[in-house]
Design a protein around this motif. Structure first.
Motif, PDB file in Angstrom:
ATOM      1  N   ALA A   4       0.825  -1.205   0.000  1.00  0.00           N
ATOM      2  CA  ALA A   4       0.000   0.000   0.000  1.00  0.00           C
ATOM      3  C   ALA A   4       0.862   1.260   0.000  1.00  0.00           C
ATOM      4  CB  ALA A   4      -0.925  -0.008   1.217  1.00  0.00           C
ATOM      5  N   ALA A   5       1.902   1.270   0.820  1.00  0.00           N
ATOM      6  CA  ALA A   5       2.789   2.434   0.870  1.00  0.00           C
ATOM      7  C   ALA A   5       3.502   2.639  -0.454  1.00  0.00           C
ATOM      8  CB  ALA A   5       3.794   2.263   2.005  1.00  0.00           C
ATOM      9  N   ALA A   6       3.819   1.553  -1.146  1.00  0.00           N
ATOM     10  CA  ALA A   6       4.496   1.662  -2.442  1.00  0.00           C
ATOM     11  C   ALA A   6       3.543   2.143  -3.528  1.00  0.00           C
ATOM     12  CB  ALA A   6       5.083   0.304  -2.821  1.00  0.00           C
ATOM     13  N   VAL A   7       2.323   1.635  -3.528  1.00  0.00           N
ATOM     14  CA  VAL A   7       1.362   1.987  -4.582  1.00  0.00           C
ATOM     15  C   VAL A   7       1.063   3.484  -4.576  1.00  0.00           C
ATOM     16  CG1 VAL A   7      -1.049   1.750  -5.277  1.00  0.00           C
ATOM     17  CG2 VAL A   7       0.305  -0.291  -4.791  1.00  0.00           C
ATOM     18  N   VAL A   8       0.828   4.066  -3.402  1.00  0.00           N
ATOM     19  CA  VAL A   8       0.501   5.498  -3.358  1.00  0.00           C
ATOM     20  C   VAL A   8       1.716   6.358  -3.670  1.00  0.00           C
ATOM     21  CG1 VAL A   8      -1.398   5.208  -1.738  1.00  0.00           C
ATOM     22  CG2 VAL A   8       0.904   5.609  -0.841  1.00  0.00           C
ATOM     23  N   ARG A   9       2.871   5.750  -3.785  1.00  0.00           N
ATOM     24  CA  ARG A   9       4.092   6.471  -4.183  1.00  0.00           C
ATOM     25  C   ARG A   9       4.473   6.148  -5.616  1.00  0.00           C
ATOM     26  NH1 ARG A   9       4.064   5.955   1.141  1.00  0.00           N
ATOM     27  NH2 ARG A   9       4.926   7.656   2.394  1.00  0.00           N
ATOM     28  N   GLY A  10       3.509   5.668  -6.379  1.00  0.00           N
ATOM     29  CA  GLY A  10       3.723   5.446  -7.800  1.00  0.00           C
ATOM     30  C   GLY A  10       4.407   4.157  -8.163  1.00  0.00           C
ATOM     31  N   GLN A  11       4.329   3.142  -7.287  1.00  0.00           N
ATOM     32  CA  GLN A  11       4.947   1.847  -7.580  1.00  0.00           C
ATOM     33  C   GLN A  11       3.900   0.741  -7.488  1.00  0.00           C
ATOM     34  OE1 GLN A  11       8.908   1.568  -5.273  1.00  0.00           O
ATOM     35  NE2 GLN A  11       7.823   3.264  -4.272  1.00  0.00           N
ATOM     36  N   ALA A  61      -5.879   2.211   0.829  1.00  0.00           N
ATOM     37  CA  ALA A  61      -5.296   1.823   2.118  1.00  0.00           C
ATOM     38  C   ALA A  61      -3.972   2.527   2.390  1.00  0.00           C
ATOM     39  CB  ALA A  61      -5.095   0.313   2.156  1.00  0.00           C
ATOM     40  N   GLY A  62      -3.236   2.905   1.353  1.00  0.00           N
ATOM     41  CA  GLY A  62      -1.920   3.519   1.543  1.00  0.00           C
ATOM     42  C   GLY A  62      -1.944   5.010   1.773  1.00  0.00           C
ATOM     43  N   LEU A  63      -3.092   5.663   1.637  1.00  0.00           N
ATOM     44  CA  LEU A  63      -3.158   7.123   1.772  1.00  0.00           C
ATOM     45  C   LEU A  63      -2.608   7.643   3.103  1.00  0.00           C
ATOM     46  CD1 LEU A  63      -6.608   7.889   0.093  1.00  0.00           C
ATOM     47  CD2 LEU A  63      -4.324   8.391  -0.801  1.00  0.00           C
ATOM     48  N   PRO A  64      -2.911   6.993   4.236  1.00  0.00           N
ATOM     49  CA  PRO A  64      -2.377   7.518   5.500  1.00  0.00           C
ATOM     50  C   PRO A  64      -0.850   7.593   5.550  1.00  0.00           C
ATOM     51  CG  PRO A  64      -4.169   6.000   5.939  1.00  0.00           C
ATOM     52  CD  PRO A  64      -3.862   5.883   4.484  1.00  0.00           C
ATOM     53  N   THR A  65      -0.152   6.771   4.779  1.00  0.00           N
ATOM     54  CA  THR A  65       1.316   6.808   4.805  1.00  0.00           C
ATOM     55  C   THR A  65       1.867   8.092   4.210  1.00  0.00           C
ATOM     56  OG1 THR A  65       1.624   5.723   2.634  1.00  0.00           O
ATOM     57  CG2 THR A  65       1.333   4.294   4.554  1.00  0.00           C
ATOM     58  N   LEU A  66       1.031   8.844   3.490  1.00  0.00           N
ATOM     59  CA  LEU A  66       1.460  10.132   2.939  1.00  0.00           C
ATOM     60  C   LEU A  66       1.248  11.271   3.925  1.00  0.00           C
ATOM     61  CD1 LEU A  66      -0.136   9.821  -0.622  1.00  0.00           C
ATOM     62  CD2 LEU A  66       2.233   9.308   0.035  1.00  0.00           C
ATOM     63  N   LEU A  67       0.528  10.979   5.021  1.00  0.00           N
ATOM     64  CA  LEU A  67       0.122  12.048   5.937  1.00  0.00           C
ATOM     65  C   LEU A  67       0.690  11.904   7.335  1.00  0.00           C
ATOM     66  CD1 LEU A  67      -3.667  12.093   4.930  1.00  0.00           C
ATOM     67  CD2 LEU A  67      -1.837  13.567   4.046  1.00  0.00           C
ATOM     68  N   TYR A 100      -2.692   2.142  12.363  1.00  0.00           N
ATOM     69  CA  TYR A 100      -4.083   2.195  12.819  1.00  0.00           C
ATOM     70  C   TYR A 100      -4.951   2.956  11.819  1.00  0.00           C
ATOM     71  CZ  TYR A 100      -2.683   0.284  17.324  1.00  0.00           C
ATOM     72  OH  TYR A 100      -2.215  -0.542  18.323  1.00  0.00           O
ATOM     73  N   ALA A 101      -4.405   4.023  11.230  1.00  0.00           N
ATOM     74  CA  ALA A 101      -5.169   4.787  10.241  1.00  0.00           C
ATOM     75  C   ALA A 101      -5.456   3.933   8.999  1.00  0.00           C
ATOM     76  CB  ALA A 101      -4.402   6.053   9.851  1.00  0.00           C
ATOM     77  N   MET A 102      -4.486   3.142   8.561  1.00  0.00           N
ATOM     78  CA  MET A 102      -4.694   2.263   7.417  1.00  0.00           C
ATOM     79  C   MET A 102      -5.762   1.214   7.738  1.00  0.00           C
ATOM     80  SD  MET A 102      -0.686   1.794   6.344  1.00  0.00           S
ATOM     81  CE  MET A 102      -0.897   0.830   4.850  1.00  0.00           C
ATOM     82  N   ARG A 103      -5.720   0.690   8.951  1.00  0.00           N
ATOM     83  CA  ARG A 103      -6.740  -0.284   9.368  1.00  0.00           C
ATOM     84  C   ARG A 103      -8.124   0.356   9.410  1.00  0.00           C
ATOM     85  NH1 ARG A 103      -4.187  -3.624  14.513  1.00  0.00           N
ATOM     86  NH2 ARG A 103      -2.803  -5.032  13.331  1.00  0.00           N
ATOM     87  N   LEU A 104      -8.199   1.548   9.965  1.00  0.00           N
ATOM     88  CA  LEU A 104      -9.503   2.201  10.087  1.00  0.00           C
ATOM     89  C   LEU A 104     -10.064   2.579   8.721  1.00  0.00           C
ATOM     90  CD1 LEU A 104      -8.925   4.473  13.214  1.00  0.00           C
ATOM     91  CD2 LEU A 104     -10.234   2.352  13.075  1.00  0.00           C
ATOM     92  N   LEU A 105      -9.198   2.911   7.783  1.00  0.00           N
ATOM     93  CA  LEU A 105      -9.661   3.200   6.427  1.00  0.00           C
ATOM     94  C   LEU A 105     -10.227   1.928   5.791  1.00  0.00           C
ATOM     95  CD1 LEU A 105      -9.838   5.692   4.717  1.00  0.00           C
ATOM     96  CD2 LEU A 105      -7.570   5.195   3.783  1.00  0.00           C
ATOM     97  N   SER A 106      -9.547   0.811   5.989  1.00  0.00           N
ATOM     98  CA  SER A 106     -10.071  -0.469   5.506  1.00  0.00           C
ATOM     99  C   SER A 106     -11.385  -0.808   6.201  1.00  0.00           C
ATOM    100  CB  SER A 106      -9.045  -1.582   5.751  1.00  0.00           C
ATOM    101  OG  SER A 106      -7.912  -1.434   4.935  1.00  0.00           O
ATOM    102  N   ALA A 107     -11.452  -0.535   7.489  1.00  0.00           N
ATOM    103  CA  ALA A 107     -12.682  -0.793   8.242  1.00  0.00           C
ATOM    104  C   ALA A 107     -13.844   0.025   7.688  1.00  0.00           C
ATOM    105  CB  ALA A 107     -12.465  -0.462   9.719  1.00  0.00           C
ATOM    106  N   ALA A 108     -13.581   1.284   7.350  1.00  0.00           N
ATOM    107  CA  ALA A 108     -14.635   2.133   6.799  1.00  0.00           C
ATOM    108  C   ALA A 108     -15.110   1.607   5.445  1.00  0.00           C
ATOM    109  CB  ALA A 108     -14.125   3.568   6.660  1.00  0.00           C
ATOM    110  N   LEU A 109     -14.179   1.150   4.621  1.00  0.00           N
ATOM    111  CA  LEU A 109     -14.555   0.565   3.330  1.00  0.00           C
ATOM    112  C   LEU A 109     -15.461  -0.649   3.530  1.00  0.00           C
ATOM    113  CD1 LEU A 109     -11.312   0.632   1.133  1.00  0.00           C
ATOM    114  CD2 LEU A 109     -13.485   1.737   0.620  1.00  0.00           C
ATOM    115  N   CYS A 110     -15.033  -1.554   4.397  1.00  0.00           N
ATOM    116  CA  CYS A 110     -15.807  -2.776   4.628  1.00  0.00           C
ATOM    117  C   CYS A 110     -17.163  -2.468   5.243  1.00  0.00           C
ATOM    118  CB  CYS A 110     -15.018  -3.730   5.520  1.00  0.00           C
ATOM    119  SG  CYS A 110     -13.541  -4.424   4.730  1.00  0.00           S
TER     120      CYS A 110
END
Length: 517
Positions: free
Chosen positions: A58-65, A134-140, A148-158
């Motif tokens: 997730a951290a790689a994808v939001v950084r263009g990988q 899921a990787g968006l919080p790693t930019l912030l 925890y932010a990545m988990r909560l974002l996944s939780a909101a999606l589900c």
């Protein structure tokens, strides 16, 4: 105009008003999100299956990988460039596969640098759609908070797609049957996976939302003046996300659509697909499926599986998996952590009873093509894992886990609820008493699974009865295990009370309940 049996049932659901005005979709979302979020806080960092690989991806994808630098051959990992605190996540799994080791052995995430660091992930060639979110919080942010932010974002999606599922279920002709099936489908395993950084849960909940909203769209279309376009839009979005979740997700998409065809027959399905809303839904699903197939072949997503080859023949592996079919049911209910936390037998006893009751009802109370579909789903749950495992046994050994087919299990449960529409839902004082007792045990079982998992990480499972030691444990989850357990039990009790009122409520003549939608 004379109403059909299904139209009369739908009219009754509208009079019942779903969960009535006090339980709008927003309230259902809040309840589901709260339950999943508490699992996210109760589970130690990196204590979910393959969470390290998915977090790095997730951290790689939001950084263009989206793909990274792939190795060669089956099981080769991809190399990506991510912040240092993400790259060192695999070091936080000292308790993995060791139930006696507590989560205290792992340090926090925030102790590493944020400098770009090379990391490897086994999820490198997975479809990047989920990871862009899921990787968006790693930019912030960084440190423990980012996980925890990545988990909560996944939780909101589900929670969003689960809300769409129950919203559609409450508007079907067999609404109460489908709602009961959906509640049974929310096993501890589904809630646990929904709280982790892992697309596994997303494919489960989107399969459920796709099926129920397609069914609701068809049924609402049959009733003059009833809105159905929003259900088709929800089905289209759910199917598009499902198609781009995991390598096998297209199989679940096809199974959900085929299930709708078998229940409502081809003519009803084709009629709604010719409407403007149906054409848009079809276009979205076809486009998303094409994108999924393109990525599957471009990235060779099926070549990321890891394991050790075995001398067992494919035929032997197939027969072995057939024999293991019933033992895998534990993993539908809950084998948590890195599949190393087996819950108490009482939890499995209750859930096996509930699963069997719903699935057997789906077979016994249906007929014709609807019954063929139910039997086909049950056969697929047994045969598909055996067939897929046999294909890779010599190269990877036994790698199959029950959660891989959990989307199909949830689909079978919901299918049974939809297909039994001609069977009246039990009513009366005895039925109300049964509902009260079953829901009470349901709440207790969920809480038991939750606190038992906390016990595993606070004091370990060493074969002794060490509940009292939890009060002096060296590791504590966010908010403490005591507060999390109380909150979890309170939310479950509230949800159960609302559900009981919905199931046993008989609409009064002239009542003016407000529909959910």
């Amino acid at each position: 105009m004379r109403l059909s049996h299904r139209q009369r049932l739908m009219e009754e659901q509208d009079k019942r008003g779903g969960w009535r005005a006090s339980s709008t979709p927003l309230a259902i979302f809040a309840t589901l999100f709260a339950l999943i979020a508490m699992w996210a806080f109760a589970t130690p960092l990196m204590a979910s299956p393959d969470e390290t690989a998915h977090a790095i991806k997730a951290a790689a994808v939001v950084r263009g990988q989206p793909l990274g630098d792939q190795g060669e051959g089956q099981g080769a990992q991809s190399s990506v460039l991510v912040p240092g605190y993400i790259a060192q996540l695999p070091e936080k799994t000292c308790f993995r596969f060791q139930p006696t080791i507590t989560a205290d052995c792992a340090n926090g995430v925030g102790e590493a640098s944020a400098e770009p660091t090379i990391a490897t992930t086994s999820a490198g060639n997975y479809n990047p759609m989920y990871y862009y979110v899921a990787g968006l919080p790693t930019l912030l942010m960084d440190g423990d908070a980012v996980v925890y932010a990545m988990r909560l974002l996944s939780a909101a999606l589900c929670a969003t797609f689960l809300t769409l599922t129950f919203w559609a279920a409450a508007r079907l002709a067999s609404a109460r049957w489908v709602v009961v099936s959906g509640v049974v489908a929310l096993t501890p395993m589904v809630l646990f996976l929904s709280a982790s950084i892992n697309p596994n849960a997303l494919e489960i909940v989107t399969t459920a939302a796709l099926f129920t909203n397609l069914a609701a769209g068809i049924e609402r279309r049959e009733r003059p003046g009833a809105p159905y376009g929003m259900h088709l839009l929800a089905a289209a979005v759910s199917g598009a996300v499902l198609a781009n979740t995991r390598a096998l997700s297209l199989v679940w998409l096809v199974a959900a659509i085929l299930g709708v065809v078998l229940i409502y027959r081809r003519r009803a399905v084709m009629t709604i697909l010719r409407t403007p809303a149906g054409l848009v839904c079809s276009a979205i699903l076809l486009s998303a499926s094409a994108a999924s197939l393109a990525w599957l072949f471009y990235a060779d997503s099926l070549d990321s599986l890891t394991g050790n080859g075995s001398a067992v023949t494919p035929e032997q592996a197939f027969l072995t998996m057939i024999e293991r079919a019933f033992s895998l049911t534990r993993e539908y209910i809950g084998v948590l952590g890195w599949m190393d936390t087996v819950l108490p037998d009482g939890v499995y006893f209750f859930w096996h009873f509930c699963l069997a009751a719903v699935l057997f009802a789906g077979v016994a109370l249906t007929k014709g093509w609807a019954r063929v579909g139910m039997l086909g789903l049950l056969a697929s749950i047994v045969l598909l894992p055996a067939l897929l495992q046999a294909q890779v046994i010599t190269e990877l050994g036994y790698i199959w886990q029950g959660r891989y087919v959990l989307a199909l299990v949830v689909l079978a449960l919901l299918y049974g609820g939809v297909a039994v529409e001609k069977t009246p839902f039990p009513s009366g004082k005895r039925s109300a008493a049964v509902a009260s007792w079953v829901l009470t045990v349901l709440v207790l079982t969920h809480v038991y699974a939750f606190i038992f998992t906390l016990r595993r990480y606070t004091v370990g499972l060493d074969g002794t009865v060490n509940w009292t030691e939890m009060f002096s444990a060296e590791w504590q989850p966010v908010l403490s295990w005591q507060l999390l357990t109380l909150l979890y039990a309170a939310v479950l009790a509230y949800a159960a009370s609302r559900l009981r009122r919905y199931l046993v409520h008989e609409p009064r003549v002239g009542s003016r309940s407000v529909p959910m939608a």
